[in-house]
Write an enzyme that holds these catalytic residues in place. Structure first.
Site, PDB file in Angstrom:
ATOM      1  N   ASP A   1      10.129  -2.172  -0.049  1.00 37.91           N
ATOM      2  CA  ASP A   1       8.721  -2.558  -0.146  1.00 37.91           C
ATOM      3  C   ASP A   1       8.135  -1.940  -1.413  1.00 37.91           C
ATOM      4  O   ASP A   1       8.022  -0.717  -1.520  1.00 37.91           O
ATOM      5  CB  ASP A   1       7.972  -2.071   1.103  1.00 37.91           C
TER       6      ASP A   1
ATOM      7  N   TRP B   1       3.085   3.234   6.340  1.00 34.55           N
ATOM      8  CA  TRP B   1       1.927   2.343   6.418  1.00 34.55           C
ATOM      9  C   TRP B   1       1.886   1.782   7.843  1.00 34.55           C
ATOM     10  O   TRP B   1       2.897   1.218   8.295  1.00 34.55           O
ATOM     11  CB  TRP B   1       2.118   1.227   5.384  1.00 34.55           C
TER      12      TRP B   1
ATOM     13  N   LYS C   1      -2.532  -4.510  -5.611  1.00 33.32           N
ATOM     14  CA  LYS C   1      -3.056  -3.303  -6.256  1.00 33.32           C
ATOM     15  C   LYS C   1      -2.865  -3.359  -7.768  1.00 33.32           C
ATOM     16  O   LYS C   1      -3.790  -3.080  -8.518  1.00 33.32           O
ATOM     17  CB  LYS C   1      -2.360  -2.041  -5.739  1.00 33.32           C
TER      18      LYS C   1
HETATM   19  C1  LMR Z   1      -3.940   0.413   2.700  1.00 37.25           C
HETATM   20  O1  LMR Z   1      -2.940   0.948   3.173  1.00 37.25           O
HETATM   21  O2  LMR Z   1      -5.051   0.943   2.698  1.00 37.25           O
HETATM   22  C2  LMR Z   1      -3.813  -0.945   2.080  1.00 37.25           C
HETATM   23  O3  LMR Z   1      -2.492  -1.294   1.934  1.00 37.25           O
HETATM   24  C3  LMR Z   1      -4.619  -1.970   2.778  1.00 37.25           C
HETATM   25  C4  LMR Z   1      -3.988  -2.445   4.039  1.00 37.25           C
HETATM   26  O4  LMR Z   1      -3.791  -3.653   4.174  1.00 37.25           O
HETATM   27  O5  LMR Z   1      -3.687  -1.641   4.933  1.00 37.25           O
END
Ligand code: LMR
Length: 418
Positions: A234, A154, A269
């Site tokens: 996480d 991420w 989520k």
């Molecule tokens: C995503 O990865 O789309 C979500 O977790 C929203 C974000 O805050 O990035």
């Protein structure tokens, strides 16, 4: 009204701003700021909204969508909110920990009903981002200098690690075949030691959807203990992969093997609370003093950052978890979400190959996301020529695909990759 002596008077008359004239001499601080690129993923929301095409397809930011493309409020949350409205008699401050009833009510779901409560303490955080920030900052205060992390991850993980002044040590998370690169993790951990942390996604890896298997977690857990590396776990998508219990397997296996760990949790989520920003940060250790100090450091970081987390969403989650009927309703709604995500994955996997893109791996991955091997030019062509919006990494939000748009999506994919 004339304002004698004020430089603006002369400015008004001569239409020349004396401040502009002497800018260079003034050494203005804000002029030294470096330009910042807009957040690519959040920028995609704006691009999508501005696109007038009626048949555009949003596979960008990670929000669940129903088969008709909606992101509704959970019915269990709606009921809890109604109850909250009726019964809440004060909005007075709660403190940097937030709603501790919420934090405690989540513990059996995250850590398991049998988990030794003396080992864990937690506090509320503004969303998963706030929880990760607390975990990384507390790790830094504890002396951690490097964070090992599988990539891609991420994008906000790397940003938070950098903003907390820690060094990121990347290793590959995914093999070319689209499975978890377990060998890369083991090789990385073998170069890590005390003073290092490793950030692991508990389930539904973002952005790849590629999770370690149960067997791999069984091997990862003792290795973490042996290398004396601090796990940062996480868990942002519990319940969207294989189920609430199954999705916690990795986290629980690690916690059974290591003496201490930090956990970032998100309800954004699995309770559909996105904009209400509902998360929690937990520390796990066998030492009562260390636990108290971990929480005190978390509270100090929170106080200097957001002071206290927003209350509404966490209070609604607490009400859901305190009421057996609402809990059952929420778990049913979560089951429906998971079943729909699985159905879309199965449909995509059944296509086997679309243009140059192998689709079968999508069927073995978990949660909202998968990465399609696309070039930046193909991603741009999908957006500009076909109105298909996805992250620059090639990540697609599986839940963005519906009965109406899945075929047009596959046609567009074929067109740009053929
Ligand atoms: C995503 O990865 O789309 C979500 O977790 C929203 C974000 O805050 O990035």
């Amino acid at each position: 009204m004339a304002c004698t002596g004020y430089p603006g008077e002369a400015w008004g008359r001569r239409r020349v701003n004396p401040i502009n004239q002497s800018r260079k001499r003034m050494n203005l601080m804000l002029e030294a700021l470096a330009a910042q690129p807009a957040d690519a993923l959040l920028g995609l929301i704006k691009l999508y909204n501005a696109d007038p095409r009626a048949d555009k397809i949003d596979l960008g930011v990670g929000v669940y969508r129903t088969a008709s493309g909606a992101t509704p409020v959970f019915a269990a949350i709606k009921s809890a909110e109604a109850r909250l409205l009726e019964t809440q008699d004060s909005k007075s401050y709660l403190g940097p920990d937030g709603d501790m009833g919420f934090v405690t009510a989540l513990i059996p779901y995250v850590f398991g009903a049998e988990f030794d409560r003396a080992r864990v303490d937690g506090m509320q955080a503004p969303g998963g981002t706030g929880a990760v920030r607390l975990a990384v900052e507390v790790a830094a205060r504890a002396g951690v200098k490097r964070v090992f992390m599988g990539t891609p991850s991420w994008p906000n993980h790397a940003q938070i690690i950098a903003a907390s002044g820690l060094e990121l040590v990347p290793f590959a998370h995914v093999t070319p075949e689209g499975t978890a690169d377990f060998a890369a993790l083991v090789a990385a951990l073998n170069t890590a030691g005390p003073g290092d942390a490793v950030l692991l996604h508990g389930c539904c890896h973002n952005p790849s959807g590629v999770d370690y298997t149960g067997q791999q977690w069984d091997a990862i857990a003792p290795l973490l203990a042996q290398r004396k590396v601090l796990p940062l776990l996480d868990l942002a998508y519990q319940g969207l992969g294989e189920g609430m219990e199954a999705d916690a397997y990795g986290l629980r296996t690690v916690l059974a093997a290591v003496p201490e760990a930090l956990v970032a949790y998100s309800c954004d989520k699995n309770f559909g609370l996105y904009r209400d920003r509902v998360g929690a940060f937990y520390a796990v250790t066998g030492d009562a003093g260390a636990l108290t100090r971990a929480m005190a450091n978390g509270a100090a970081i929170a106080r200097a950052s957001w002071s206290m987390p927003p209350d509404h969403g966490a209070a609604a989650v607490r009400l859901v978890l305190e009421d057996a009927a609402l809990t059952a309703q929420w778990l049913n709604e979560l089951d429906d979400m998971r079943a729909r995500i699985r159905e879309v994955r199965d449909r995509l996997a059944a296509a086997q190959r679309v243009g140059s893109v192998p689709m079968a791996p999508v069927g073995n991955q978990n949660g909202l996301f998968s990465i399609l091997p696309l070039s930046p030019a193909q991603i741009l062509a999908l957006r500009e020529d076909h109105g298909v919006y996805m992250a620059g990494s090639g990540r697609i939000n599986i839940a963005g695909l519906t009965g109406d748009n899945i075929e047009p999506f596959l046609t567009a994919l074929r067109a740009v990759t053929a």
